[in-house]
Write a protein that holds these residues in place. Structure first.
Motif, PDB file in Angstrom:
ATOM      1  N   SER A   1       0.577   6.830   4.704  1.00  0.00           N
ATOM      2  CA  SER A   1      -0.856   6.585   4.895  1.00  0.00           C
ATOM      3  C   SER A   1      -1.229   5.155   4.559  1.00  0.00           C
ATOM      4  CB  SER A   1      -1.689   7.558   4.054  1.00  0.00           C
ATOM      5  OG  SER A   1      -1.428   7.395   2.678  1.00  0.00           O
ATOM      6  N   GLY A   2      -0.452   4.493   3.699  1.00  0.00           N
ATOM      7  CA  GLY A   2      -0.689   3.079   3.426  1.00  0.00           C
ATOM      8  C   GLY A   2      -0.457   2.225   4.658  1.00  0.00           C
ATOM      9  N   ALA A   3       0.577   2.582   5.437  1.00  0.00           N
ATOM     10  CA  ALA A   3       0.839   1.864   6.685  1.00  0.00           C
ATOM     11  C   ALA A   3      -0.253   2.149   7.712  1.00  0.00           C
ATOM     12  CB  ALA A   3       2.205   2.264   7.243  1.00  0.00           C
TER      13      ALA A   3
ATOM     14  N   PRO B   1       5.752   0.085  -1.264  1.00  0.00           N
ATOM     15  CA  PRO B   1       6.692  -0.853  -0.642  1.00  0.00           C
ATOM     16  C   PRO B   1       6.618  -2.278  -1.189  1.00  0.00           C
ATOM     17  CG  PRO B   1       4.810  -0.545   0.790  1.00  0.00           C
ATOM     18  CD  PRO B   1       4.597   0.376  -0.392  1.00  0.00           C
ATOM     19  N   VAL B   2       6.931  -2.421  -2.462  1.00  0.00           N
ATOM     20  CA  VAL B   2       6.804  -3.722  -3.119  1.00  0.00           C
ATOM     21  C   VAL B   2       7.816  -4.720  -2.557  1.00  0.00           C
ATOM     22  CG1 VAL B   2       6.957  -4.934  -5.326  1.00  0.00           C
ATOM     23  CG2 VAL B   2       5.865  -2.679  -5.213  1.00  0.00           C
TER      24      VAL B   2
ATOM     25  N   GLY C   1       5.506 -12.573   1.315  1.00  0.00           N
ATOM     26  CA  GLY C   1       4.883 -13.626   0.521  1.00  0.00           C
ATOM     27  C   GLY C   1       4.575 -13.160  -0.887  1.00  0.00           C
ATOM     28  N   SER C   2       3.784 -13.937  -1.601  1.00  0.00           N
ATOM     29  CA  SER C   2       3.401 -13.597  -2.962  1.00  0.00           C
ATOM     30  C   SER C   2       2.067 -14.276  -3.287  1.00  0.00           C
ATOM     31  CB  SER C   2       4.490 -14.050  -3.952  1.00  0.00           C
ATOM     32  OG  SER C   2       4.645 -15.460  -3.901  1.00  0.00           O
ATOM     33  N   PRO C   3       1.391 -13.852  -4.355  1.00  0.00           N
ATOM     34  CA  PRO C   3       1.748 -12.756  -5.247  1.00  0.00           C
ATOM     35  C   PRO C   3       1.566 -11.392  -4.581  1.00  0.00           C
ATOM     36  CG  PRO C   3      -0.433 -13.583  -5.796  1.00  0.00           C
ATOM     37  CD  PRO C   3       0.112 -14.513  -4.757  1.00  0.00           C
ATOM     38  N   VAL C   4       2.340 -10.422  -5.060  1.00  0.00           N
ATOM     39  CA  VAL C   4       2.293  -9.066  -4.510  1.00  0.00           C
ATOM     40  C   VAL C   4       1.469  -8.172  -5.426  1.00  0.00           C
ATOM     41  CG1 VAL C   4       3.642  -7.007  -3.972  1.00  0.00           C
ATOM     42  CG2 VAL C   4       4.490  -9.266  -3.302  1.00  0.00           C
ATOM     43  N   VAL C   5       0.453  -7.552  -4.857  1.00  0.00           N
ATOM     44  CA  VAL C   5      -0.370  -6.585  -5.576  1.00  0.00           C
ATOM     45  C   VAL C   5      -0.088  -5.203  -4.987  1.00  0.00           C
ATOM     46  CG1 VAL C   5      -2.703  -5.847  -6.176  1.00  0.00           C
ATOM     47  CG2 VAL C   5      -2.156  -8.292  -6.054  1.00  0.00           C
ATOM     48  N   ALA C   6       0.420  -4.305  -5.807  1.00  0.00           N
ATOM     49  CA  ALA C   6       0.723  -2.942  -5.370  1.00  0.00           C
ATOM     50  C   ALA C   6      -0.493  -2.051  -5.576  1.00  0.00           C
ATOM     51  CB  ALA C   6       1.908  -2.392  -6.155  1.00  0.00           C
ATOM     52  N   VAL C   7      -0.736  -1.174  -4.607  1.00  0.00           N
ATOM     53  CA  VAL C   7      -1.828  -0.202  -4.725  1.00  0.00           C
ATOM     54  C   VAL C   7      -1.204   1.188  -4.759  1.00  0.00           C
ATOM     55  CG1 VAL C   7      -3.996   0.646  -3.792  1.00  0.00           C
ATOM     56  CG2 VAL C   7      -3.343  -1.745  -3.442  1.00  0.00           C
ATOM     57  N   GLU C   8      -1.379   1.863  -5.888  1.00  0.00           N
ATOM     58  CA  GLU C   8      -0.723   3.153  -6.118  1.00  0.00           C
ATOM     59  C   GLU C   8      -1.734   4.286  -5.997  1.00  0.00           C
ATOM     60  OE1 GLU C   8       0.469   6.412  -9.044  1.00  0.00           O
ATOM     61  OE2 GLU C   8      -0.487   4.619  -9.852  1.00  0.00           O
ATOM     62  N   VAL C   9      -1.444   5.241  -5.103  1.00  0.00           N
ATOM     63  CA  VAL C   9      -2.341   6.382  -4.879  1.00  0.00           C
ATOM     64  C   VAL C   9      -1.548   7.688  -4.938  1.00  0.00           C
ATOM     65  CG1 VAL C   9      -4.075   5.120  -3.552  1.00  0.00           C
ATOM     66  CG2 VAL C   9      -2.092   6.084  -2.368  1.00  0.00           C
ATOM     67  N   SER C  10      -0.576   7.738  -5.810  1.00  0.00           N
ATOM     68  CA  SER C  10       0.333   8.886  -5.864  1.00  0.00           C
ATOM     69  C   SER C  10      -0.329  10.091  -6.517  1.00  0.00           C
ATOM     70  CB  SER C  10       1.589   8.511  -6.639  1.00  0.00           C
ATOM     71  OG  SER C  10       1.227   8.057  -7.931  1.00  0.00           O
ATOM     72  N   GLU C  11       0.324  11.226  -6.373  1.00  0.00           N
ATOM     73  CA  GLU C  11      -0.149  12.463  -6.983  1.00  0.00           C
ATOM     74  C   GLU C  11       0.229  12.487  -8.454  1.00  0.00           C
ATOM     75  OE1 GLU C  11      -0.077  17.280  -6.053  1.00  0.00           O
ATOM     76  OE2 GLU C  11       1.389  15.952  -5.129  1.00  0.00           O
ATOM     77  N   GLY C  12      -0.665  13.004  -9.272  1.00  0.00           N
ATOM     78  CA  GLY C  12      -0.358  13.132 -10.690  1.00  0.00           C
ATOM     79  C   GLY C  12       0.697  14.197 -10.945  1.00  0.00           C
ATOM     80  N   LEU C  13       1.346  14.128 -12.089  1.00  0.00           N
ATOM     81  CA  LEU C  13       2.359  15.117 -12.449  1.00  0.00           C
ATOM     82  C   LEU C  13       1.692  16.469 -12.651  1.00  0.00           C
ATOM     83  CD1 LEU C  13       5.423  15.224 -13.097  1.00  0.00           C
ATOM     84  CD2 LEU C  13       4.795  15.031 -15.515  1.00  0.00           C
ATOM     85  N   PRO C  14       2.155  17.522 -11.948  1.00  0.00           N
ATOM     86  CA  PRO C  14       1.511  18.831 -12.061  1.00  0.00           C
ATOM     87  C   PRO C  14       1.548  19.364 -13.487  1.00  0.00           C
ATOM     88  CG  PRO C  14       3.042  18.768 -10.206  1.00  0.00           C
ATOM     89  CD  PRO C  14       3.278  17.521 -10.995  1.00  0.00           C
TER      90      PRO C  14
ATOM     91  N   LEU D   1       0.839  -1.197   0.000  1.00  0.00           N
ATOM     92  CA  LEU D   1       0.000   0.000   0.000  1.00  0.00           C
ATOM     93  C   LEU D   1       0.874   1.248   0.000  1.00  0.00           C
ATOM     94  CD1 LEU D   1      -2.790  -0.974   2.559  1.00  0.00           C
ATOM     95  CD2 LEU D   1      -2.670  -1.432   0.094  1.00  0.00           C
ATOM     96  N   GLY D   2       0.793   2.018  -1.068  1.00  0.00           N
ATOM     97  CA  GLY D   2       1.633   3.196  -1.213  1.00  0.00           C
ATOM     98  C   GLY D   2       1.165   4.378  -0.393  1.00  0.00           C
TER      99      GLY D   2
END
Length: 286
Positions: A45-47, A191-192, A199-212, A13-14
């Motif tokens: 915030s993911g943590a 944090p991949v 463990g696995s499989p790892v699913v990443a969740v991306e909630v980053s800010e878009g490029l301004p 969780l990003g």
């Protein structure tokens, strides 16, 4: 590419401030779809929200988050990358406000004490150990001195999450076993690698800010600098995501990290992203 979901997944969780509330929508929809989460690594915030979900479940976690946004604990943070290019009185007001915000940051050491910050984390999380969590959990932080990525998988849950979330300039680094730790987003926004260790499989969740949005010929110094930094973060993010087995990306990139009004919007975006993810998995399998 399809990944096996039957035996469960590990989530990465990003970080993303209030955009991270989308994680609660992701977790709620995974629950509703019968996908088991065997472990969870989170940054910032993911943590925080991942740990809250592990302890309380989706419904209670969402309600607690809403309660926080209505409390006196929240403060609107200045957006130093905001639009100060407008003309007339509006533009002048924005530039004055922007200048005051920059001056305050230059004169202040930190805008919040460590005790106050830990108190805010305590609004969400009890003072329990990570070892007592119902499933494996790691919070990712950054060593303030070396820039090293640090995985916190034992000890105080509250302090580990505080360390992972301690944004530079907002709060001083958190003391942890002789190290000074700050927001993990500096080097491990998603944090991949830490999730892979669980463990696995790892699913990443991306909630980053878009490029301004930019106008390179007209942008003033603050916007130009923030956009250049955002380009670097974007490139690092792509490398991190490439290491995951799959990616879920809720459409929250337009939100500011301190958009406290957007809880329902973020949760809905998380749910929608999981439905799309599961539909893609189903299409590939068929």
């Amino acid at each position: 590419m399809s990944i096996p979901l039957g035996s469960g997944i590990v989530l990465a969780l990003g970080g993303g401030g209030m955009r991270g509330v989308a994680h609660l929508g992701v977790l709620a929809e995974l629950e509703a779809s019968g996908v088991r989460v065997n472990g969870l690594a989170g940054t910032s915030s993911g943590a925080l929200l991942g740990a809250l979900w592990l302890l309380e479940g989706s419904g209670a976690a969402i309600e607690r988050t809403k309660k926080f946004t209505r409390s006196g604990m929240v403060r609107q943070a200045p957006d130093l990358g905001s639009d100060v290019e407008a003309r007339g009185l509006v533009g002048m007001a924005r530039r004055v406000g922007h200048g005051v915000a920059v001056l305050r940051l230059l004169l202040a050491r930190h805008s919040m004490t460590v005790d106050r910050f830990v108190e805010q984390v305590g609004f969400f999380l009890p003072d329990v150990t990570i070892e007592s969590m119902p499933r494996r959990f790691v919070a990712v932080a950054t060593d303030s001195m070396s820039g090293e990525e640090v995985w916190l998988g034992s000890g105080s849950l509250r302090m580990a999450v505080a360390a992972s979330s301690a944004m530079p300039g907002l709060v001083a680094p958190i003391a942890w076993n002789g190290r000074r730790l700050q927001d993990g987003g500096a080097v491990g926004e998603i944090p991949v690698a830490a999730a892979r260790a669980l463990g696995s499989p790892v699913v990443a969740v991306e909630v980053s800010e878009g490029l301004p949005v930019a106008d390179p010929d007209k942008d003033r110094l603050p916007r130009a600098m923030f956009r250049a930094a955002a380009m670097g973060w974007q490139a690092l993010r792509r490398r991190l995501l490439a290491e995951a087995d799959a990616v879920i990306a809720p459409r929250v990139n337009h939100l500011h990290w301190a958009d406290y009004h957007a809880v329902d919007e973020s949760v809905a975006a998380g749910r929608a992203a999981v439905r799309e993810f599961l539909e893609r998995q189903s299409t590939v399998d068929s």
